[in-house]
Design an enzyme around this catalytic site. Structure first.
Site, PDB file in Angstrom:
ATOM      1  N   LYS A 299      -2.678-101.880 -19.930  1.00 37.54           N
ATOM      2  CA  LYS A 299      -2.509-103.055 -19.094  1.00 37.54           C
ATOM      3  C   LYS A 299      -1.591-104.061 -19.769  1.00 37.54           C
ATOM      4  O   LYS A 299      -0.694-104.624 -19.141  1.00 37.54           O
ATOM      5  CB  LYS A 299      -3.868-103.695 -18.802  1.00 37.54           C
ATOM      6  CG  LYS A 299      -4.815-102.858 -17.962  1.00 37.54           C
ATOM      7  CD  LYS A 299      -6.118-103.603 -17.706  1.00 37.54           C
ATOM      8  CE  LYS A 299      -7.087-102.774 -16.858  1.00 37.54           C
ATOM      9  NZ  LYS A 299      -8.338-103.502 -16.549  1.00 37.54           N
TER      10      LYS A 299
ATOM     11  N   ASP B 103      -7.099-107.120 -12.147  1.00 38.54           N
ATOM     12  CA  ASP B 103      -8.106-106.068 -12.249  1.00 38.54           C
ATOM     13  C   ASP B 103      -8.694-105.835 -10.865  1.00 38.54           C
ATOM     14  O   ASP B 103      -8.511-106.654  -9.953  1.00 38.54           O
ATOM     15  CB  ASP B 103      -9.186-106.512 -13.242  1.00 38.54           C
ATOM     16  CG  ASP B 103     -10.262-105.455 -13.435  1.00 38.54           C
ATOM     17  OD1 ASP B 103      -9.924-104.263 -13.473  1.00 38.54           O
ATOM     18  OD2 ASP B 103     -11.441-105.828 -13.546  1.00 38.54           O
TER      19      ASP B 103
ATOM     20  N   ASP C  22     -11.988-110.058 -15.115  1.00 38.29           N
ATOM     21  CA  ASP C  22     -13.335-110.615 -15.328  1.00 38.29           C
ATOM     22  C   ASP C  22     -14.107-109.933 -16.441  1.00 38.29           C
ATOM     23  O   ASP C  22     -15.246-110.329 -16.717  1.00 38.29           O
ATOM     24  CB  ASP C  22     -14.148-110.513 -14.034  1.00 38.29           C
ATOM     25  CG  ASP C  22     -14.529-109.076 -13.703  1.00 38.29           C
ATOM     26  OD1 ASP C  22     -13.698-108.182 -13.915  1.00 38.29           O
ATOM     27  OD2 ASP C  22     -15.659-108.846 -13.244  1.00 38.29           O
TER      28      ASP C  22
ATOM     29  N   GLU D 221     -23.137 -93.164  -3.825  1.00 40.92           N
ATOM     30  CA  GLU D 221     -24.375 -92.407  -3.664  1.00 40.92           C
ATOM     31  C   GLU D 221     -25.576 -93.334  -3.615  1.00 40.92           C
ATOM     32  O   GLU D 221     -26.506 -93.129  -2.844  1.00 40.92           O
ATOM     33  CB  GLU D 221     -24.520 -91.401  -4.808  1.00 40.92           C
ATOM     34  CG  GLU D 221     -23.792 -90.099  -4.576  1.00 40.92           C
ATOM     35  CD  GLU D 221     -24.425 -88.958  -5.354  1.00 40.92           C
ATOM     36  OE1 GLU D 221     -24.977 -89.225  -6.426  1.00 40.92           O
ATOM     37  OE2 GLU D 221     -24.374 -87.817  -4.871  1.00 40.92           O
TER      38      GLU D 221
ATOM     39  N   ASP E 264     -10.207-106.619 -19.754  1.00 30.51           N
ATOM     40  CA  ASP E 264      -9.056-107.366 -19.262  1.00 30.51           C
ATOM     41  C   ASP E 264      -8.534-108.379 -20.282  1.00 30.51           C
ATOM     42  O   ASP E 264      -7.536-109.053 -20.017  1.00 30.51           O
ATOM     43  CB  ASP E 264      -9.414-108.102 -17.965  1.00 30.51           C
ATOM     44  CG  ASP E 264      -9.951-107.179 -16.897  1.00 30.51           C
ATOM     45  OD1 ASP E 264      -9.345-106.105 -16.712  1.00 30.51           O
ATOM     46  OD2 ASP E 264     -10.963-107.510 -16.261  1.00 30.51           O
TER      47      ASP E 264
ATOM     48  N   ARG F  36      -6.876 -95.734 -13.758  1.00 31.34           N
ATOM     49  CA  ARG F  36      -7.267 -95.001 -14.953  1.00 31.34           C
ATOM     50  C   ARG F  36      -6.432 -95.434 -16.161  1.00 31.34           C
ATOM     51  O   ARG F  36      -6.012 -94.607 -16.976  1.00 31.34           O
ATOM     52  CB  ARG F  36      -7.141 -93.494 -14.728  1.00 31.34           C
ATOM     53  CG  ARG F  36      -8.277 -92.889 -13.920  1.00 31.34           C
ATOM     54  CD  ARG F  36      -9.586 -93.090 -14.609  1.00 31.34           C
ATOM     55  NE  ARG F  36     -10.699 -92.475 -13.898  1.00 31.34           N
ATOM     56  CZ  ARG F  36     -11.956 -92.755 -14.128  1.00 31.34           C
ATOM     57  NH1 ARG F  36     -12.268 -93.649 -15.033  1.00 31.34           N
ATOM     58  NH2 ARG F  36     -12.915 -92.170 -13.460  1.00 31.34           N
TER      59      ARG F  36
END
EC number: 7.6.2.1
Length: 1087
Positions: A784, A400, A804, A494, A808, A778
């Site tokens: 996965k 990840d 983590d 930002e 996952d 994405r």
């Protein structure tokens, strides 16, 4: 009626039962009785009290050896063929099964404990018109739940109302997709007024929706209420695993519960994992059993021959058993007797010894101080003790990104203002901003004091630079306590920029739909917000138009330098060249860059443009295009201020770890739910992607029609990135093996969905086989797992997944080895993992140290163990030729059991016992003349010179052997020694791996601008919302023109006849990777 999607299924949708009840309590009671099967209780454990014994025994007897020993036990119960007692097999067999069962029960106990912790969480459920606390496990489909700020969502909910304006609420989806930035959800306008229990008690709607599925970004349904129907989408849903943020409270209707929730649909199931050593031992046991049968057959034939020719001479004093009436039946019984006697060729102690060794290796990992993180006080933990030697065989690592490779912390690192670079000096002490700015954020680390001095001395350009950062954004602020501002940003980028302006004296304090309030060097200033020119992936920039208290109107703009520089005033040419050089330096360091500019507007210019802007906003047809044209008109002739550089902080040691693992020929893939540009930036930062690579391919398509509109369907090079499956399946493999150079592949989730289809997976696997690095962005949690399953199926390689977050868990369970990082996204990944630690860098030591030594030790042990048992068993085989093949044992069973323990433990114990007895006071008192060295042994062992003598003797004995081997390698090396020396020389000649950041072309700058989709400026200025969400589904736009496609086609037709079996150009590689018709991935370009 309360809506429910589970009482009936018709086609692709689930329909609610047609109740028309007006009392929530009554309706919930009926739904609870009808839907008891749809509990919100989750179960991740493998066993329960009833199923533990049969399921666990079934799993254990999948090991061939256990079945083999059970078969032997049955044979030993037959007195006619057994010369050994049955308890010699049943006792060790029961011991092995019991030890394994206890270990499995302990592991599953912790899973039950985790499940109970989650299922017993409290939630407020509306029952009988009153809010009552209920455990999560008691929540049912159709219940109405009240959520409060910072609470986890208990089930998949339809948002009904919120305390925020217009039914908005804000959630964090880190447990689902790994993103920690806020996202916005909004209820239907017709239900947004149901803000109290009394009104909700009158809610009698009916929900028709899709069946449970694993698509996190999609939901389709309809609400029927008051003779009207309202469409439902993912924007109206709160999924289980999300956290309510920055919202006082909200109400939601449970649509999916427990295993039907999208989080659980993506979690996968707990699988029984076996190592290659286990599979090898099972295979060896089968072969050895065949060898045992052969020995039994040979000895049985010998028995038949002996009984026929010589056995009759011994019938008077050695008669056959009553059941034996001829030599053939005697040979048959002798065969089974020898199967029992020779069973020690594979003793059951093998599996006990293997488990003990694995347990010892597990403690080595748990006790490793170099895998201990002092910052989080977390040590490495082995959660599955049976996979240690498999760590040394890993070929693919699937990682990840957010929280695993990165800290998910954006830091304002460097900047360029008016041609002057700041932040390049890191040798100074970190600046303390709080001494002159009480509103400063103490988390900013900036070491260059010259920028702070420029602000303090009144540098007007520096002031304007930070004023832009404090005004040009869509961040929301919240003052929890006096002076304690908390920023809620659409993205960490930002947030980092606004925080930087805050520390340098320009503090963004608050906003309304028409104003922005900033504290400038301690003085509050309120700007009138005239317009927000929103961000999108085409514009790659954002602007605001504000009026200051003096009445001056100014446009502030920030965005990608590639688009911003084209809109500057010609007088900025020299400054632009200087800033470009700074941007190239920042990009080479892997920083995310952004260019800043402004433009002064007269009142007439503003009025004229405002009329055009309002007209474009009122149009229905082509509204987006008209607004884009209006934005383009005003964003011209701007004055350049400078540029910013933000670092997405990697975890400590990530680049070095990836570099070392790559040298070990381990391929590393990144599977992330984050934006494509962000993933590419991290790929460069952690050295997965480098400028030295021959080509980096970007695949990002959505539909087949998209390819057709691009005209790629007529060519052999298609956007899906894969070649059509050839008639000769060996052809692509030979072509791929002949490719020279390093390649990388970046693919989006939409494209990956097509790559995983049955007719495409072969080409996808062949393509990624030649890529040094692969980044999938994405992607959903289930994707996965599917990628890992694909590699396991086609490459037959050992895979490791590391993550983590809860998103996952699915891939951690699917991979051969799952590693959980105990990070900031909860402990779900840790609970589902086989190994856990705090930092990604510990993976290097886990694989290359513990994995390697565990594998070597286990292999050497097995070689010795089989050698020992074959040597011991062959004694009985040879003895059969001297005892008339009568199935007699050469050694008593008690002997061969005790002899091992005697010589292992007895030799050590005997030595020290005799040593101390010979020098004891008892012998001295009995024989004072013969044993007159009382206490010499104890005194001797206390003398350092004795231990020095032992050490010297050991060195003297070992040194000649080592010297001989060293000289042998130098003077007469073997083939392996020559290969190893050649590899070392080759590595020295290669360009050394730099631990700094690798450079890349300027076209890869301005990562911030590519990392977002259209912003929410319109939502802010409309007054509906004064907080920001991040629903960014950004795509990575091509930096190159489309003309390269024509060049590719020409090269293809010109070169394909000349190079049938060998790739000679990069275009040949592109033809293999991008040449399959009819799929839906669009090639956006190449870096």
């Amino acid at each position: 009626m309360l809506g429910t999607p589970i009482l009936g299924q018709f086609g692709p949708f689930l329909f609610a039962a047609p109740f028309k009840l007006h009392q929530v309590g009554w309706c919930s009671a009926i739904l609870r009785s009808l839907q008891s099967a749809r509990s919100n209780c989750i179960v991740t454990s493998k066993y329960n009290i009833i199923t533990f014994l049969p399921v666990n025994l079934f799993e254990q007897f999948q090991e061939v050896a256990n079945t083999y020993f059970l078969f032997l036990l049955i044979l030993q119960l037959i007195p006619q063929i057994s010369s050994l007692s049955w308890f010699t097999t049943i006792v060790p067999l029961v011991l092995v099964l019991s030890i394994t069962a206890v270990k499995d029960a302990t592991d599953d106990y912790f899973r039950h404990k985790s499940d109970n912790q989650v299922n017993n969480r409290q939630s407020q459920v509306l029952l009988n018109g009153i809010l009552q606390n209920e455990k999560w496990m008691n929540v049912r489909v159709g219940d109405i739940i009240k959520l409060e700020n910072n609470q986890f969502v208990a089930a998949d909910l339809l948002l009904l109302s919120s305390t925020e304006p217009h039914g908005l609420c804000y959630i964090e989806t880190a447990e689902l997709d790994g993103e920690t930035n806020m996202k916005v959800r909004q209820s239907l306008s017709v239900t947004s007024e149901l803000g109290d229990p009394d009104k909700l008690a009158q809610f009698d709607g009916e929900v028709v929706c899709e069946p449970p599925n694993n698509k996190l970004d999609r939901f389709s349904g309809t609400l029927y209420w008051r003779d009207c129907k309202y469409p439902l989408s993912n924007q109206n849903m709160l999924l289980r695993g999300c956290v309510l943020r920055n919202t006082e409270s909200c109400y939601g209707l449970v649509i999916f519960a427990g295993p039907d929730t999208k989080l659980m649909q993506n979690s996968g199931c707990t699988k029984f994992k076996r190592t290659s050593i286990d599979r090898l031992m099972n295979t060896l046991v089968l072969w050895i059993f065949g060898f045992l049968v052969c020995m039994g057959v040979i000895l049985a034939i010998g028995n038949a021959v002996w009984e026929r020719k010589a056995g009759s001479l011994f019938q008077n004093f050695l008669p056959w058993d009553p059941s034996v009436n001829n030599f053939l039946f005697s040979a048959f019984l002798s065969f089974w007797s020898y199967v029992i006697i020779l069973n020690t060729v594979v003793p059951i102690s093998l599996y006990v010894s293997v488990e003990v060794i694995r347990l010892g290796h597990s403690y080595f990992i748990n006790w490793d101080r170099k895998m201990y993180c002092s910052h989080s006080n977390t040590a490495a933990e082995v959660r599955t003790t049976t996979l240690n030697e498999e760590l040394g065989q890993v070929e693919y690592i699937f990682s990840d990104k957010t929280g695993t490779l990165t800290q998910n912390i954006m830091s304002f690192n460097k900047c360029s203002i008016n041609g002057h670079a700041y932040g390049t000096c890191t040798m100074q002490k970190n600046k303390d901003f709080s001494s002159w700015n009480p509103l400063a954020d103490g988390g900013l680390c900036f070491y260059d004091g010259s920028l702070l001095e420029a602000v303090k001395t009144g540098d007007l350009v520096a002031h304007e630079f930070f004023r832009l950062l404090s005004l040009c954004h869509t961040v929301m602020s919240e003052e929890k306590t006096e002076g304690a501002l908390v920023y809620k940003a659409q993205s960490p980028d930002e947030g980092a920029l606004v925080t930087a302006a805050r520390n340098f004296g320009f503090v963004f304090c608050s906003r309304t739909p028409g104003t922005v309030t900033v504290h400038e060097l301690g003085r509050p200033v309120t700007y009138t917000l005239l317009a927000i020119l929103d961000f999108n992936n085409i514009r790659k920039r954002m602007s605001v138009i504000v009026r200051n208290p003096e009445g001056r109107i100014r446009l502030y703009c920030k965005g990608a330098d590639t688009v911003l520089f084209d809109r500057l005033h010609p007088c900025n040419h020299e400054l632009m060249n200087i800033t470009t050089n700074h941007l190239n330096e920042y990009a080479s360091d892997g920083l995310r860059t952004l260019a800043l500019a402004y433009r002064d507007l007269t009142e007439d210019e503003w009025e004229e443009w405002a009329e055009l802007y309002r007209g474009a906003g009122r149009t229905v047809d082509f509204r987006e295009d008209r607004l884009a044209a209006a934005y383009e008109e005003i964003e011209q002739d701007m004055m350049l201020l400078g540029a910013t550089a933000i670092e997405d902080k990697l975890q400590e040691g990530v680049p070095e770890t990836i570099a070392i693992l790559s040298l070990a020929n381990i391929k590393i893939w990144v599977l992330t739910g984050d934006k494509q540009e962000t993933a590419v930036n991290i790929g460069y930062s952690c050295k997965m992607l480098t400028d030295d690579m021959t080509e980096i391919f970007i695949i990002n398509g959505h539909t087949v029609q998209e390819e057709e509109t691009q005209g790629l369907g007529k060519a052999c090079s298609l956007g899906n990135g894969f070649s059509e499956k050839p008639k000769n399946p060996t052809s692509p493999t030979s072509l791929l093996e002949s490719i020279s150079g390093e390649f990388a592949l970046v693919i989006s989730g939409h494209s990956l969905a097509h790559a995983l289809e049955a007719d495409m997976e072969y080409e996808f696997v062949e393509t990624v086989s030649v890529c040094k690095a692969v980044i999938c962005c994405r992607v959903t949690p289930l994707q996965k797992a599917l990628v890992i399953e694909l590699i396991k199926r086609h490459k037959k390689a050992v895979t490791l997944a590391i993550g983590d977050g809860a998103n996952d868990v699915s891939m951690i369970k699917t991979a051969h080895i799952g590693v959980g990082i105990s990070g900031q996204e909860g402990i779900q990944a840790v609970l589902a993992s086989d190994y856990s630690f705090a930092q990604f860098r510990f993976l290097q030591r886990l694989l290359l140290v513990h994995g390697r030594w565990s594998y070597l030790r286990m292999c050497r042990f097995l070689c010795y163990f089989f050698y020992k048992n074959f040597a011991f068993t062959m004694v009985h085989f040879w003895f059969g030729f001297f005892c008339g093949f009568s199935a007699q044992i050469a050694l008593d069973t008690g002997y061969w059991t005790a002899i091992n323990h005697f010589f292992v433990w007895g030799s050590l114990g005997s030595y020290f016992t005799i040593l101390f007895v010979l020098h004891s006071d008892i012998l001295f008192s009995l024989f004072p003349q013969q044993f007159n060295f009382l206490g010499d042994a104890q005194n001797t062992l206390k003398q350092p010179v004795v231990w020095l003598t032992i050490a010297l003797a050991t060195v003297i004995c070992i040194a000649p052997v080592l010297a001989f081997r060293f000289l042998k390698v130098e003077l007469k090396p073997q083939l392996s020694d020559t290969v190893r020396y050649t590899q070392l020389v080759h590595q020295k000649k290669r360009k050394p791996v730099s631990l700094g950041r690798l450079g890349r072309s300027g076209s890869h700058r301005s990562g911030y601008a590519f990392a977002h989709q259209e912003g929410f400026g319109e939502l802010i200025t409309s007054g509906k919302n004064m907080r920001l969400s991040s629903l960014a589904l950004a795509t990575f736009a091509s930096r190159h023109s489309a003309s390269w496609i024509d060049t590719l086609r020409k090269k293809k037709h010109g070169n394909i006849q000349n190079t049938p079996n060998l790739f000679t150009t990069h275009s040949d590689v592109e033809r293999l990777i991008f040449s399959h018709p009819g799929k839906s991935c669009l090639l956006k370009g190449k870096i």
